[in-house]
Design an enzyme around this catalytic site. Structure first.
Site, PDB file in Angstrom:
ATOM      1  N   ARG A  28       0.822  -1.217   0.000  1.00  9.82           N
ATOM      2  CA  ARG A  28       0.000   0.000   0.000  1.00  9.82           C
ATOM      3  C   ARG A  28       0.857   1.268   0.000  1.00  9.82           C
ATOM      4  O   ARG A  28       0.485   2.271   0.619  1.00  9.82           O
ATOM      5  CB  ARG A  28      -0.944   0.040   1.213  1.00  9.82           C
ATOM      6  N   ARG A  32      -3.338   6.469   1.465  1.00  9.58           N
ATOM      7  CA  ARG A  32      -3.837   7.684   2.137  1.00  9.58           C
ATOM      8  C   ARG A  32      -2.860   8.357   3.085  1.00  9.58           C
ATOM      9  O   ARG A  32      -3.092   9.481   3.503  1.00  9.58           O
ATOM     10  CB  ARG A  32      -5.128   7.352   2.886  1.00  9.58           C
ATOM     11  N   ARG A  41      -6.844  11.601  -5.276  1.00 12.42           N
ATOM     12  CA  ARG A  41      -8.090  10.881  -5.027  1.00 12.42           C
ATOM     13  C   ARG A  41      -9.260  11.867  -4.962  1.00 12.42           C
ATOM     14  O   ARG A  41     -10.338  11.583  -5.493  1.00 12.42           O
ATOM     15  CB  ARG A  41      -7.975  10.117  -3.710  1.00 12.42           C
ATOM     16  N   ASP A  78      -6.966  -2.489  -7.171  1.00  9.24           N
ATOM     17  CA  ASP A  78      -7.468  -3.188  -5.990  1.00  9.24           C
ATOM     18  C   ASP A  78      -7.715  -4.640  -6.346  1.00  9.24           C
ATOM     19  O   ASP A  78      -7.929  -4.974  -7.513  1.00  9.24           O
ATOM     20  CB  ASP A  78      -8.753  -2.542  -5.474  1.00  9.24           C
ATOM     21  N   TYR A 155     -14.950 -11.913   0.124  1.00  6.04           N
ATOM     22  CA  TYR A 155     -15.697 -10.660  -0.068  1.00  6.04           C
ATOM     23  C   TYR A 155     -16.960 -10.880  -0.906  1.00  6.04           C
ATOM     24  O   TYR A 155     -17.991 -10.261  -0.666  1.00  6.04           O
ATOM     25  CB  TYR A 155     -14.812  -9.601  -0.746  1.00  6.04           C
TER      26      TYR A 155
HETATM   27  O1  CP3 Z   1      -0.046  -1.681  -2.459  1.00  4.69           O
HETATM   28  C1  CP3 Z   1      -0.356  -0.731  -3.212  1.00  4.69           C
HETATM   29  O2  CP3 Z   1       0.066   0.433  -3.041  1.00  4.69           O
HETATM   30  C2  CP3 Z   1      -1.204  -1.026  -4.447  1.00  4.69           C
HETATM   31  C3  CP3 Z   1      -2.604  -0.810  -4.306  1.00  4.69           C
HETATM   32  C4  CP3 Z   1      -3.501  -1.755  -3.522  1.00  4.69           C
HETATM   33  C5  CP3 Z   1      -4.730  -1.309  -2.975  1.00  4.69           C
HETATM   34  N1  CP3 Z   1      -5.394  -2.398  -2.496  1.00  4.69           N
HETATM   35  C6  CP3 Z   1      -5.218   0.084  -2.995  1.00  4.69           C
HETATM   36  C7  CP3 Z   1      -6.280   0.481  -2.056  1.00  4.69           C
HETATM   37  C8  CP3 Z   1      -3.400  -3.128  -3.293  1.00  4.69           C
HETATM   38  C9  CP3 Z   1      -2.278  -4.089  -3.598  1.00  4.69           C
HETATM   39  C10 CP3 Z   1      -4.621  -3.522  -2.639  1.00  4.69           C
HETATM   40  C11 CP3 Z   1      -4.922  -4.910  -2.268  1.00  4.69           C
HETATM   41  C12 CP3 Z   1      -6.101  -5.181  -1.435  1.00  4.69           C
HETATM   42  N2  CP3 Z   1      -7.338  -4.598  -1.476  1.00  4.69           N
HETATM   43  C13 CP3 Z   1      -6.163  -6.235  -0.497  1.00  4.69           C
HETATM   44  C14 CP3 Z   1      -5.040  -7.216  -0.204  1.00  4.69           C
HETATM   45  C15 CP3 Z   1      -3.967  -6.628   0.620  1.00  4.69           C
HETATM   46  C16 CP3 Z   1      -4.374  -6.319   2.029  1.00  4.69           C
HETATM   47  O3  CP3 Z   1      -4.321  -5.134   2.373  1.00  4.69           O
HETATM   48  O4  CP3 Z   1      -4.687  -7.253   2.754  1.00  4.69           O
HETATM   49  C17 CP3 Z   1      -7.440  -6.219   0.087  1.00  4.69           C
HETATM   50  C18 CP3 Z   1      -7.957  -7.155   1.161  1.00  4.69           C
HETATM   51  C19 CP3 Z   1      -8.179  -5.201  -0.565  1.00  4.69           C
HETATM   52  C20 CP3 Z   1      -9.617  -4.855  -0.360  1.00  4.69           C
HETATM   53  C21 CP3 Z   1      -9.778  -3.464   0.084  1.00  4.69           C
HETATM   54  N3  CP3 Z   1      -9.537  -2.356  -0.702  1.00  4.69           N
HETATM   55  C22 CP3 Z   1     -10.199  -3.015   1.356  1.00  4.69           C
HETATM   56  C23 CP3 Z   1     -10.540  -3.930   2.521  1.00  4.69           C
HETATM   57  C24 CP3 Z   1     -10.214  -1.624   1.310  1.00  4.69           C
HETATM   58  C25 CP3 Z   1     -10.695  -0.690   2.367  1.00  4.69           C
HETATM   59  C26 CP3 Z   1      -9.777  -0.680   3.540  1.00  4.69           C
HETATM   60  C27 CP3 Z   1      -8.969   0.571   3.531  1.00  4.69           C
HETATM   61  O5  CP3 Z   1      -7.746   0.493   3.645  1.00  4.69           O
HETATM   62  O6  CP3 Z   1      -9.625   1.636   3.443  1.00  4.69           O
HETATM   63  C28 CP3 Z   1      -9.743  -1.224   0.028  1.00  4.69           C
HETATM   64  C29 CP3 Z   1      -9.579   0.147  -0.469  1.00  4.69           C
HETATM   65  C30 CP3 Z   1      -8.210   0.531  -0.940  1.00  4.69           C
HETATM   66  N4  CP3 Z   1      -7.452  -0.186  -1.818  1.00  4.69           N
HETATM   67  C31 CP3 Z   1      -7.507   1.731  -0.601  1.00  4.69           C
HETATM   68  C32 CP3 Z   1      -6.296   1.700  -1.314  1.00  4.69           C
HETATM   69  C33 CP3 Z   1      -5.209   2.748  -1.336  1.00  4.69           C
HETATM   70  C34 CP3 Z   1      -8.024   2.845   0.282  1.00  4.69           C
HETATM   71  C35 CP3 Z   1      -9.192   3.488  -0.400  1.00  4.69           C
HETATM   72  C36 CP3 Z   1      -9.185   5.000  -0.371  1.00  4.69           C
HETATM   73  O7  CP3 Z   1      -8.314   5.642  -0.987  1.00  4.69           O
HETATM   74  O8  CP3 Z   1     -10.118   5.500   0.249  1.00  4.69           O
END
Ligand code: CP3
Length: 356
Positions: A28, A32, A41, A78, A155
């Site tokens: 990640r 944020r 964003r 994602d 999910y």
């Molecule tokens: O790593 C990186 O920088 C690449 C981008 C990336 C995102 N999600 C961006 C994201 C990657 C590799 C993921 C993978 C992801 N997404 C996983 C597996 C890795 C892990 O963290 O366990 C999972 C389970 C998800 C599902 C997901 N996406 C959730 C549960 C959420 C909400 C939780 C949160 O952190 O807010 C997301 C949203 C998400 N995906 C964000 C980002 C940067 C935040 C959303 C935002 O900008 O508001």
């Protein structure tokens, strides 16, 4: 795509070849905690609008590389793009987790699912990969990724995030054939998705099995590992993806590292609940290891961050095959300066460890 890689530490470490220092990237890393990410964003309007716009997805992918001396870029996207492309209707309520308008719960729901077209419904992902690869100019390798079949199913059946994903677990006990049908369709989709990313220019592939660790040992083999094995085997047989290193990351599955290494993957992600020396013993030099600083350490102070980073490097020791990372994603409240402290310490101490 004939650009020569200027920094190949990450790919060398995955091949367990010697490197001048330990490569590092951060799960990640585009997220944020970076004010410039929050600004882009806001311009996009929502997380999905950002992920579906290749120019903006490229912009945020490159943001952490401008600030920190990272050794890899990861596609900004994602894991839930696949179920969204299958028609489940993904949205992110503000400040909350993912939501599906149409979760899949029964035979009729699951019969309707097909493998999405990678250059149609998921074309925005492939366009982002192509653009990022072009804009990187060979600075560092680009990692493509997918969720694991098990984690995507968690999910899709629950319809949202959960602490235990008990709805899918119940399906595994009550209707195992149905669960396997869903997981098999997902394994085919994940394979096609990763092959398309490889063809578009990804240089390494990672599978996020965030919820594999929720399963007991036998269930982990039956419902999670079996499908990751299927994916890795299919990737290896493909002309585009066949040469690319694959990293598998099952969170909370430290006890399964040896069986995960049997898949033929190049590397395994490791969370912070297992010591890297023990993890190395478990895989007996067969794969590289990626990890495993507790992300909460980044909420401490520079001296503690440096000390804890050195402890992780020491636990792996002076052996080839270590990619430094956190044991899970970086969280929004982390001070970006703390990431700089971490990256610089890993490179400096990684050199010392090798006597450079
Ligand atoms: O790593 C990186 O920088 C690449 C981008 C990336 C995102 N999600 C961006 C994201 C990657 C590799 C993921 C993978 C992801 N997404 C996983 C597996 C890795 C892990 O963290 O366990 C999972 C389970 C998800 C599902 C997901 N996406 C959730 C549960 C959420 C909400 C939780 C949160 O952190 O807010 C997301 C949203 C998400 N995906 C964000 C980002 C940067 C935040 C959303 C935002 O900008 O508001």
């Amino acid at each position: 795509m004939s650009d020569v890689l200027k920094n190949d530490r990450f790919l060398r470490a995955l091949r367990r070849e010697p490197t001048d220092t330990t490569p590092i990237w951060v799960m990640r890393q585009a997220g944020r905690y970076l004010p410039e990410y929050r600004a882009t964003r806001a311009r996009a309007g929502s997380f999905m609008a950002l992920a579906q716009n290749p120019e903006l997805a490229c912009e945020v992918t490159l943001q952490p590389l401008e600030r920190f001396d990272l050794d890899a870029a990861i596609l900004f996207s994602d894991i839930l793009t696949i179920p969204d492309a299958m028609g489940l209707g993904l949205s992110f309520a503000h400040g909350e987790g993912p939501q599906f308008a149409h979760p899949v719960r029964n035979q009729a729901d699951i019969d309707k699912l097909g493998v999405p077209d990678m250059e149609d419904e998921l074309r925005y992902v492939m366009d982002a990969v192509r653009l990022i690869r072009q804009e990187l100019h060979g600075r560092v390798p680009l990692i493509g990724f997918s969720g694991s079949p098990w984690t995507l199913a968690c999910y899709m059946v629950e319809g949202q995030g959960s602490r235990d994903f008990a709805t899918l677990k119940a399906m595994c006990w009550n209707a195992p054939k149905l669960a396997h049908q869903l997981l098999d369709t997902l394994a085919q989709s994940v394979t096609a998705y990763l092959i398309a990313q490889a063809a578009a220019g990804a240089q390494a592939l990672m599978v996020f099995d965030t919820w594999g660790g929720l399963l007991g040992p036998a269930a982990f083999h039956e419902f999670s590992l079996r499908y990751m094995t299927q994916v890795v085997a299919a990737l290896k047989a493909d002309p585009h993806a066949g040469e690319l290193p694959v990293i598998l990351f099952s969170k909370g599955a430290g006890q399964h590292l040896a069986s995960m290494a049997d898949t033929g993957c190049a590397g395994l992600g490791v969370d912070w609940t297992i010591d890297l020396a023990d993890a190395r013993k478990a895989v007996a030099g067969r794969v590289a290891l990626q990890g495993n600083l507790d992300p909460a350490v980044l909420r401490s102070n520079p001296d503690t961050i440096r000390r804890e980073a050195r402890a992780v490097l020491d636990s792996y020791g002076d052996h080839p095959g270590h990619v430094f990372n956190l044991g899970h994603g970086i969280t929004p409240e982390v001070d970006p300066e703390h990431v700089k402290v971490l990256v610089d310490e890993v490179h400096a101490y990684g050199r010392t460890l090798r006597g450079n």
